[in-house]
Design a protein around this motif. Structure first.
Motif, PDB file in Angstrom:
ATOM      1  N   ASP A 197       3.950   5.735   6.080  1.00  0.00           N
ATOM      2  CA  ASP A 197       2.527   5.434   5.947  1.00  0.00           C
ATOM      3  C   ASP A 197       1.986   4.725   7.183  1.00  0.00           C
ATOM      4  O   ASP A 197       0.840   4.951   7.583  1.00  0.00           O
ATOM      5  CB  ASP A 197       2.268   4.610   4.686  1.00  0.00           C
ATOM      6  N   ASP A 236      -6.638   1.583  -7.247  1.00  0.00           N
ATOM      7  CA  ASP A 236      -6.277   2.989  -7.088  1.00  0.00           C
ATOM      8  C   ASP A 236      -7.421   3.727  -6.417  1.00  0.00           C
ATOM      9  O   ASP A 236      -8.580   3.531  -6.780  1.00  0.00           O
ATOM     10  CB  ASP A 236      -5.977   3.590  -8.467  1.00  0.00           C
ATOM     11  N   PHE A 282      -4.070   4.852   5.654  1.00  0.00           N
ATOM     12  CA  PHE A 282      -4.814   4.144   4.606  1.00  0.00           C
ATOM     13  C   PHE A 282      -6.046   3.453   5.182  1.00  0.00           C
ATOM     14  O   PHE A 282      -7.055   3.290   4.503  1.00  0.00           O
ATOM     15  CB  PHE A 282      -3.907   3.150   3.868  1.00  0.00           C
ATOM     16  N   HIS A 322      -4.560  10.451  -2.380  1.00  0.00           N
ATOM     17  CA  HIS A 322      -4.357   9.403  -3.375  1.00  0.00           C
ATOM     18  C   HIS A 322      -3.571   8.266  -2.745  1.00  0.00           C
ATOM     19  O   HIS A 322      -2.634   8.487  -1.964  1.00  0.00           O
ATOM     20  CB  HIS A 322      -3.577   9.928  -4.588  1.00  0.00           C
ATOM     21  N   GLY A 323      -3.944   7.046  -3.101  1.00  0.00           N
ATOM     22  CA  GLY A 323      -3.209   5.874  -2.662  1.00  0.00           C
ATOM     23  C   GLY A 323      -3.581   4.674  -3.509  1.00  0.00           C
ATOM     24  O   GLY A 323      -4.559   4.715  -4.258  1.00  0.00           O
ATOM     25  N   VAL A 356       0.855  -1.185   0.000  1.00  0.00           N
ATOM     26  CA  VAL A 356       0.000   0.000   0.000  1.00  0.00           C
ATOM     27  C   VAL A 356       0.888   1.232   0.000  1.00  0.00           C
ATOM     28  O   VAL A 356       1.808   1.337   0.810  1.00  0.00           O
ATOM     29  CB  VAL A 356      -0.938   0.021   1.233  1.00  0.00           C
ATOM     30  N   ARG A 357       0.600   2.136  -0.908  1.00  0.00           N
ATOM     31  CA  ARG A 357       1.287   3.426  -0.960  1.00  0.00           C
ATOM     32  C   ARG A 357       0.202   4.487  -0.829  1.00  0.00           C
ATOM     33  O   ARG A 357      -0.639   4.638  -1.690  1.00  0.00           O
ATOM     34  CB  ARG A 357       2.077   3.574  -2.252  1.00  0.00           C
ATOM     35  N   GLY A 358       0.237   5.199   0.287  1.00  0.00           N
ATOM     36  CA  GLY A 358      -0.767   6.231   0.510  1.00  0.00           C
ATOM     37  C   GLY A 358      -1.390   6.055   1.875  1.00  0.00           C
ATOM     38  O   GLY A 358      -1.049   5.143   2.619  1.00  0.00           O
ATOM     39  N   LEU A 359      -2.222   6.942   2.127  1.00  0.00           N
ATOM     40  CA  LEU A 359      -2.852   7.975   1.307  1.00  0.00           C
ATOM     41  C   LEU A 359      -1.983   9.252   1.365  1.00  0.00           C
ATOM     42  O   LEU A 359      -1.669   9.719   2.458  1.00  0.00           O
ATOM     43  CB  LEU A 359      -4.250   8.286   1.829  1.00  0.00           C
ATOM     44  N   HIS A 360      -1.672   9.809   0.209  1.00  0.00           N
ATOM     45  CA  HIS A 360      -0.758  10.945   0.142  1.00  0.00           C
ATOM     46  C   HIS A 360      -1.400  12.155  -0.514  1.00  0.00           C
ATOM     47  O   HIS A 360      -2.332  12.027  -1.302  1.00  0.00           O
ATOM     48  CB  HIS A 360       0.490  10.578  -0.673  1.00  0.00           C
ATOM     49  N   TRP A 380      -9.893  -1.819   0.655  1.00  0.00           N
ATOM     50  CA  TRP A 380      -8.660  -2.036  -0.104  1.00  0.00           C
ATOM     51  C   TRP A 380      -8.592  -3.445  -0.696  1.00  0.00           C
ATOM     52  O   TRP A 380      -7.680  -3.740  -1.462  1.00  0.00           O
ATOM     53  CB  TRP A 380      -7.447  -1.786   0.791  1.00  0.00           C
ATOM     54  N   ALA A 390       0.513  12.796   4.632  1.00  0.00           N
ATOM     55  CA  ALA A 390      -0.084  11.456   4.523  1.00  0.00           C
ATOM     56  C   ALA A 390      -1.212  11.311   5.537  1.00  0.00           C
ATOM     57  O   ALA A 390      -1.214  11.967   6.586  1.00  0.00           O
ATOM     58  CB  ALA A 390       0.975  10.381   4.757  1.00  0.00           C
TER      59      ALA A 390
END
Length: 187
Positions: free
Chosen positions: A170, A83, A148, A119-120, A58-62, A157, A145
């Motif tokens: 994160d 996404d 998530f 966005h993540g 998981v990358r985000g939430l940014h 997710w 950030a």
């Protein structure tokens, strides 16, 4: 070019035409004149690339806070992601609501995320390569950030939160309620 609206005004799904032959395919991933003709007039100034080795990353939430707030155009060159965009514009009728879409190298879809949105993404395949355009350069002093798995956002997710592979940043991110937002809705 196919443009799909989402439940959040301004967040769009774009699919560029593909020209397929026995060798594979060719497509324009971005065309400023085509987007401008469709009413999308964003000057992108930076391209970013993110490779995630393991599914469940998981990358985000940014987001970036003003004055360096960014719009993003996200696509997948290899693999698959779920996404997500979240409206964090104070006063917006959709404040705190999210939309998600599967983007993959196979489906060629892209998500356009305007300023004022988190966005993540989560990877659904190993060795997933995500490419995205940004309307402003990265500004570390404006980098922010939000968790998530913020329970107030309730994002699905598709994985158990305890199985998510996170960066230290994160994993330590605050909830939206604790972080607040620098964005106001101009509706």
């Amino acid at each position: 070019m196919k443009i799909e609206e989402t439940a959040l005004a301004g967040v769009l799904l774009l699919t560029m035409p593909r020209h397929v032959d026995p060798r594979g395919h060719f497509s324009e991933s971005w065309s400023q004149p085509r987007l401008a003709a469709a009413g999308i007039d964003i000057a992108f100034v930076q391209d970013n690339e993110s490779l995630s080795r393991r599914a469940g990353t998981v990358r985000g939430l940014h987001y970036q806070a003003p004055p360096a707030a960014q719009a993003k155009l996200v696509r997948v060159a290899a693999g698959v992601i779920w996404d997500v965009a979240v409206d964090i514009r104070r006063g917006s009728p959709s404040f705190g609501r999210w939309v998600g879409a599967e983007l993959s190298a196979e489906n060629g879809r892209q998500m356009l995320i305007p300023e004022g949105f988190l966005h993540g993404f989560v990877t659904r395949a190993p060795d997933t390569l995500v490419l995205y355009k940004c309307s402003r350069p990265y500004a570390p002093e404006c980098d922010r950030a939000v968790r998530f798995d913020d329970p107030d956002l309730g994002i699905d997710w598709g994985i158990a939160p305890g199985r998510a592979i996170l960066s230290d940043k994160d994993a330590a991110a605050p909830t939206l309620r604790d972080a607040g937002t620098p964005f106001d809705w101009a509706g």
